[in-house]
Enzyme design. Sequence first.
Site, PDB file in Angstrom:
ATOM      1  N   ASP A  32      47.657   2.488  50.447  1.00 40.19           N
ATOM      2  CA  ASP A  32      48.794   3.049  51.173  1.00 40.19           C
ATOM      3  C   ASP A  32      49.248   4.334  50.475  1.00 40.19           C
ATOM      4  O   ASP A  32      48.427   5.047  49.882  1.00 40.19           O
ATOM      5  CB  ASP A  32      49.911   1.993  51.224  1.00 40.19           C
ATOM      6  CG  ASP A  32      50.751   2.105  52.480  1.00 40.19           C
ATOM      7  OD1 ASP A  32      51.395   3.147  52.653  1.00 40.19           O
ATOM      8  OD2 ASP A  32      50.769   1.175  53.286  1.00 40.19           O
ATOM      9  N   HIS A 105      56.469   4.353  52.555  1.00 36.56           N
ATOM     10  CA  HIS A 105      55.641   3.423  53.341  1.00 36.56           C
ATOM     11  C   HIS A 105      54.910   2.429  52.440  1.00 36.56           C
ATOM     12  O   HIS A 105      54.898   1.216  52.709  1.00 36.56           O
ATOM     13  CB  HIS A 105      54.659   4.255  54.174  1.00 36.56           C
ATOM     14  CG  HIS A 105      53.907   3.500  55.209  1.00 36.56           C
ATOM     15  ND1 HIS A 105      52.784   2.761  54.918  1.00 36.56           N
ATOM     16  CD2 HIS A 105      54.092   3.376  56.557  1.00 36.56           C
ATOM     17  CE1 HIS A 105      52.312   2.224  56.037  1.00 36.56           C
ATOM     18  NE2 HIS A 105      53.093   2.583  57.045  1.00 36.56           N
ATOM     19  N   SER A 435      52.151  -1.455  60.774  1.00 39.02           N
ATOM     20  CA  SER A 435      52.093  -1.315  59.313  1.00 39.02           C
ATOM     21  C   SER A 435      52.929  -2.381  58.633  1.00 39.02           C
ATOM     22  O   SER A 435      52.646  -2.772  57.502  1.00 39.02           O
ATOM     23  CB  SER A 435      52.665   0.046  58.873  1.00 39.02           C
ATOM     24  OG  SER A 435      51.686   1.032  58.894  1.00 39.02           O
TER      25      SER A 435
END
Lengths: 657, 82
Positions: A32, A105, A435
Amino acid sequence: TTRTPEFLGLEQKGSMFPQSTGESDVIIGILDTGVWPESKSFDDTGMGPVPAAWNGACETGTNFSAASCNRKLIGARFFAKGYEATLGPIDESKENRSPRDDDGHGTHTSTTTGGSVVSGANLLGYATGSARGMAPRARVAVYKVCWLGGCFSSDILAAMERAITDNVNVLSLSLGGGTADYYRDSVAIGAFSATEKGILVSCSAGNAGPTSYSLSNVSPWITTVGAGTLDRDFPAYVSLGNGKNYSGVSLYRGPTLPDTLLPIVYAGNASNSTSGALCMPGTLIPEKVKGKLVLCDRGVNARVQKGSVVKTAGGAGMVLTNTAANGEELVADAHLLPATTVGQKAGDEIRKYVISDSAPTAAILFEGTKLGIQPSPVVASFSSRGPNSITPEILKPDIIAPGVNILAGWSGAVGPTGLPDDPRRVEFNIISGTSMSCPHVSGLAALLKAAHQDWSPAAIRSALMTTSYTAYKNGNIIEDLATGKPSTPFDHGAGHVDPVSAVDPGLVYDLTADDYFDFLCALNYTAAQMQVVTKRNTSCDAAKTYSIGDLNYPSFAVVVPSDSTGKSGGSTVVKHTRTLTNVGPASSTYKVSTFSDNKSVQMSVVPDTLTFGEVNEKKSYTVTFTVGPMAVGSNVFGRIEWSDGKHVVRSPVAVSW
Amino acid sequence: ADQKKTYIVHMARHHIPPTFGEDHEYWFGSSLKSVSESAEMIYTYQNVIHGFSTRLTDQEAESLEKLPGIVSVLPELKYELH
């Protein structure tokens, strides 16, 4: 995350998971944007020594040292050579050339999957509770592959290479790259090698829904995860001067609007731009919006950026309305000014009023966090949908999990909106996407791995799929937010994950790398394509008949051939064979039931009873699908269930003409 | 055509010429140098694939693809967060 552990039943008394002792030996690798190691979710209090099998490292770089890791965050690496080869050296004034997360994220996904328990977690007072990852005692290793300019496949492959040699048990990838065939898709290629080595690879299905054929990461060795809602909402109502009220959602916290109604203007009428309604940067005329609420249409630019644009132009607040592309899906945002998002229907009504009334007014009323919202889960509109565009005979997505308005850890380098002009810093943020659902499943897979250390990745996925649910307690099928109608296996796959049932599935559909090899042979891959995916020097056996439908997958997707040769009395006959492995009590007898939502599809199963005498015993059965004529493009759905009275081993069926 | 792009080069592990012994990286490098003096390997891969990534022109990629032991030369893809 807060709420999802309760929503998934993980906090139930008697759940097996809290007593699971092997969890701390399981290592989850996350590819990520990196990690914010100071997050309280990486507190390693009470965690034992790093597993002996761990070969990984905590790499040093800008604002990141070996001391950034601990017994929870046991590994952190970064992969930028491919990125830099294309885009030049990383601008270290903008992002850290290290595993440190400048985006948020990666911290969100990694804490969702394996974060420690943090009490009193919240975002600006919203979604308050005890936050934890799905596998709170598992170890986390982060592989940073995504940078400001994107995620490049040479870096992703390098990260997967290291994750394999580092000895992770689960890999979680909340990213995708469209619909390349398996031999062109680095994630699929890397996942094959990982799966072959016993690593479960869980990937996000994509956010391109509700369009059909919009899935990413569809290879059968990947667990493909779609997104559903929780029973939690953040209501913020719009009250219009005509007395009508409309529900919306918001995570705004800050100075409130005056108690009186404010003038409201439609952005399309407060701009010189032809796309002024979208509230793009620099398009609003300050004199027309100053001190007013502004109605903006969703689309093109980020939702939170629209709020920033309104604020910069002097607007007092914003009502953001969905358009047809998003329907009634309400995704909450931590806007920089008082703002709420409403669905398409409410937005159309509000727009009509604002445009037609000579002096339109409105107010926004923020209600905070509400729990117990029903129905839930609902399939998120954005969640990508089947059929599988690469191999329609493999039903995808595999499963859905919570992915809407999920609270989890966040980077200290960026505010909750991610906008450069957002000066706020938060420990947790609430965001949405597949996600977010993917790391839920990765963490649950880690729990299953801990509880059943001898299970293969396919067995773990099978347990998650066959025990998932497709109906609410009242018997109604899980809704699709895009349509308001019951969802189908092309939307929810096998159903919504139910980890408490998954720990004791009774039977599993197991698969090995050899089975996936045979699957590629059935696709008529060339020798070179086979070698790219499998790295094997062996070729398909010319004397063997390969069939995609016989891959021992926990779901069934039947594609009715237009030039079928198996016709019988105007019907087409398709046979699929499966093998079940007994992972429940040694002695058990399962009986089959089949359900079809249309008489055009008849299913018969031989044998209809499977009797097992020992653990790990395997028994095969054949399903004969007798399919009547339907228009091309039609779909019929159903299911096949095996039950011993205690366990229900459920497979979805999709038949497509 | 002269612009370089990143390619992922898949090689056949079992087709390594005897002259390289078991030194696969040397084989990768030698193959690369035979089509481009200036190209450098970005990564080498032994587990996830058998091969390497590098920057090549279209012409160089085509030439590389024709060499013995090369299975595939695929352009890099960009992925996005979900």
